[in-house]
Design a protein around this motif. Structure first.
Motif, PDB file in Angstrom:
ATOM      1  N   UNK A  16       0.820  -1.210   0.000  1.00 57.11           N
ATOM      2  CA  UNK A  16       0.000   0.000   0.000  1.00 57.11           C
ATOM      3  C   UNK A  16       0.855   1.260   0.000  1.00 57.11           C
ATOM      4  N   UNK A  17       2.057   1.151   0.589  1.00 58.29           N
ATOM      5  CA  UNK A  17       2.871   2.352   0.825  1.00 58.29           C
ATOM      6  C   UNK A  17       3.581   2.877  -0.410  1.00 58.29           C
ATOM      7  N   UNK A  18       3.958   1.981  -1.316  1.00 55.80           N
ATOM      8  CA  UNK A  18       4.764   2.393  -2.456  1.00 55.80           C
ATOM      9  C   UNK A  18       6.215   2.635  -2.103  1.00 55.80           C
ATOM     10  N   UNK A  19       6.624   2.245  -0.885  1.00 59.56           N
ATOM     11  CA  UNK A  19       7.990   2.434  -0.426  1.00 59.56           C
ATOM     12  C   UNK A  19       8.805   1.154  -0.598  1.00 59.56           C
ATOM     13  N   UNK A  20      10.100   1.243  -0.333  1.00 62.43           N
ATOM     14  CA  UNK A  20      10.987   0.092  -0.425  1.00 62.43           C
ATOM     15  C   UNK A  20      10.959  -0.698   0.881  1.00 62.43           C
ATOM     16  N   UNK A  21      11.184  -2.015   0.758  1.00 56.88           N
ATOM     17  CA  UNK A  21      11.131  -2.902   1.911  1.00 56.88           C
ATOM     18  C   UNK A  21      12.103  -4.047   1.690  1.00 56.88           C
ATOM     19  N   UNK A  22      12.906  -4.349   2.695  1.00 56.44           N
ATOM     20  CA  UNK A  22      13.763  -5.529   2.639  1.00 56.44           C
ATOM     21  C   UNK A  22      13.942  -6.088   4.047  1.00 56.44           C
ATOM     22  N   UNK A  23      14.483  -7.305   4.113  1.00 51.36           N
ATOM     23  CA  UNK A  23      14.676  -8.015   5.379  1.00 51.36           C
ATOM     24  C   UNK A  23      16.142  -8.432   5.474  1.00 51.36           C
ATOM     25  N   UNK A  24      16.677  -8.477   6.695  1.00 45.57           N
ATOM     26  CA  UNK A  24      18.110  -8.616   6.920  1.00 45.57           C
ATOM     27  C   UNK A  24      18.708  -9.996   6.739  1.00 45.57           C
ATOM     28  N   UNK A  25      18.676 -10.507   5.522  1.00 46.51           N
ATOM     29  CA  UNK A  25      19.334 -11.778   5.207  1.00 46.51           C
ATOM     30  C   UNK A  25      20.662 -11.497   4.504  1.00 46.51           C
ATOM     31  N   UNK A  26      21.601 -10.916   5.247  1.00 40.60           N
ATOM     32  CA  UNK A  26      22.873 -10.482   4.679  1.00 40.60           C
ATOM     33  C   UNK A  26      23.769 -11.640   4.255  1.00 40.60           C
ATOM     34  N   UNK A  27      23.466 -12.877   4.709  1.00 42.37           N
ATOM     35  CA  UNK A  27      24.315 -14.003   4.321  1.00 42.37           C
ATOM     36  C   UNK A  27      24.289 -14.271   2.819  1.00 42.37           C
ATOM     37  N   UNK A  28      23.299 -13.761   2.141  1.00 45.42           N
ATOM     38  CA  UNK A  28      23.274 -13.891   0.673  1.00 45.42           C
ATOM     39  C   UNK A  28      24.477 -13.211   0.027  1.00 45.42           C
ATOM     40  N   UNK A  29      25.065 -12.257   0.727  1.00 48.92           N
ATOM     41  CA  UNK A  29      26.155 -11.479   0.152  1.00 48.92           C
ATOM     42  C   UNK A  29      27.530 -12.065   0.435  1.00 48.92           C
ATOM     43  N   UNK A  30      27.618 -13.180   1.164  1.00 43.98           N
ATOM     44  CA  UNK A  30      28.897 -13.851   1.334  1.00 43.98           C
ATOM     45  C   UNK A  30      29.385 -14.366  -0.015  1.00 43.98           C
ATOM     46  N   UNK A  31      30.685 -14.294  -0.289  1.00 45.41           N
ATOM     47  CA  UNK A  31      31.195 -14.681  -1.611  1.00 45.41           C
ATOM     48  C   UNK A  31      30.812 -16.090  -2.030  1.00 45.41           C
ATOM     49  N   UNK A  32      30.894 -17.054  -1.085  1.00 47.11           N
ATOM     50  CA  UNK A  32      30.594 -18.429  -1.471  1.00 47.11           C
ATOM     51  C   UNK A  32      29.104 -18.635  -1.742  1.00 47.11           C
ATOM     52  N   UNK A  33      28.242 -17.870  -1.074  1.00 44.97           N
ATOM     53  CA  UNK A  33      26.804 -17.954  -1.338  1.00 44.97           C
ATOM     54  C   UNK A  33      26.496 -17.331  -2.694  1.00 44.97           C
ATOM     55  N   UNK A  34      27.138 -16.213  -2.989  1.00 46.48           N
ATOM     56  CA  UNK A  34      26.962 -15.583  -4.299  1.00 46.48           C
ATOM     57  C   UNK A  34      27.408 -16.521  -5.417  1.00 46.48           C
TER      58      UNK A  34
END
Length: 367
Positions: free
Chosen positions: A118-136
């Protein structure tokens, strides 16, 4: 382009170990102009260390949300507060980065997604492990079909003894659960993301309250002995997830388990062309990614140069948190999609919630 004005709600452990250092490392894109915590002294301390000149301090998050200078809100509170704060933030016209998990329950998480849409704003959740090199690397391999059809996965979040003894981690009313919702959520997110499969058919689970109440079990805990009298959440939980295409995922999560291997924020994937395993956690000095396949009539294993990732409470602001933060701030500035989509985080919460429900009702939960 002007810097984004950030307001942080919750100035405890995860804010100090992850959010504040990551935002500071990306100071060219943001400045923290408001801090809120129910303990005023924590907010004041954070403002002195990380705040922009004239940063404001609040003890009521409604007052922070009413601040017209705040454009982006980071929600770093106990799990049960994620929903009301996030919904109120969207209603106030703010962009929201919410710590994992999205919420402690499916119903609350769905309210958050509805408010976001409803807001039209940005939203994300803190799953920073996706950014580890081996996960990428593993995700790229999966998207390139290097593993073929991935029909079996394991999501590993097992600590031999790694019970957090600070904050509200063992408070069921504040957190909604223990290791399943705390660290199981990261392993499940990695597994689903790499499989690129969010169509769940059914979930079964078992939840155990075995070691938390035992004084002798506290020996050897990484963070020192816990108080068995205040250990209200599970000490381990196991789940079985069946997807609509027939693929399956085993999820294992524990803070305390009598097992040799401590493997956390890790995944095992089995495909028709190859398999892959990420090894991370207390049993590993550095993170590993290992591919396995048959080639030239022999079984072969291929590895990357190991690149480590240290858990946030072992030392602040790891690289993946900094990268995660930067892509989030750039997504807000540019109006682009953050890497962690709310719809994906919602499925993670639904599965975790279903494991608790299955264990309580002793039956399979159909989606």
């Amino acid at each position: 382009m002007s810097k984004l004005k950030i307001g942080v709600i919750g100035c405890g452990g995860i804010a100090n170990q992850k959010h504040f250092p990551a935002l500071k490392a990306n100071a060219d894109l943001n400045e923290i102009v408001a801090f809120c915590d129910t303990q005023k002294e924590r907010a004041e301390k954070a403002a002195q260390e990380f705040g922009a000149p004239g940063a404001k301090v609040y003890t009521d998050y409604h007052e922070l949300l009413a601040d017209p200078n705040v454009e982006v809100v980071h929600v770093c509170t106990p799990n049960v507060a994620h929903c009301p704060i996030t919904v109120a933030a969207f209603e106030a016209g703010k962009h929201v980065y919410c710590e994992k998990p999205m919420s402690h329950s499916t119903a609350e998480a769905e309210k958050m997604v509805e408010a976001w849409k409803k807001s039209g704003k940005q939203f994300t959740v803190g799953y920073q492990n996706r950014f580890r090199p081996e996960v990428q690397n593993l995700h790229a391999a999966c998207m390139n079909d290097d593993l073929g059809e991935i029909y079996y996965g394991k999501a590993h979040a097992v600590r031999r003894r790694g019970v957090p003894t600070w904050g509200v981690f063992m408070d069921k009313a504040q957190q909604g659960g223990g290791p399943l919702i705390d660290i199981g959520t990261h392993a499940l997110d990695i597994t689903l993301w790499c499989m690129n499969n969010y169509d769940v058919d059914s979930v079964s689970g078992s939840v155990f309250y075995k070691l938390g109440s035992l004084q002798q079990a506290t020996e050897g805990n990484l963070f020192g002995p816990w108080d068995p009298n205040t250990f209200e959440v599970e000490d381990s939980a196991m789940g079985f997830v069946k997807m609509k295409n027939g693929a399956t995922i085993n999820l294992e999560a524990s803070w305390a388990l009598n097992i040799l291997e401590s493997r956390e924020a890790s995944t095992t994937l089995c495909g028709t062309k190859a398999g892959a395993e990420i090894h991370s956690g207390m049993s590993y000095s550095k993170n590993e990614l290992i591919y396995n396949r048959g080639r030239n009539n022999q079984l072969m294993e291929e590895t990357l140069s190991p690149v480590g990732g240290v858990a946030y409470f072992g030392g602040g602001g790891g690289e993946e948190g900094t990268i995660d933060c930067r892509q989030w701030l750039e997504a807000v500035q540019n109006g682009t999609q953050p890497l962690v989509k709310p719809e994906e985080a919602l499925v993670v919460t639904k599965i975790l919630d279903a494991i608790y429900q299955s264990a309580k009702e002793n039956k399979e939960v159909k989606f």
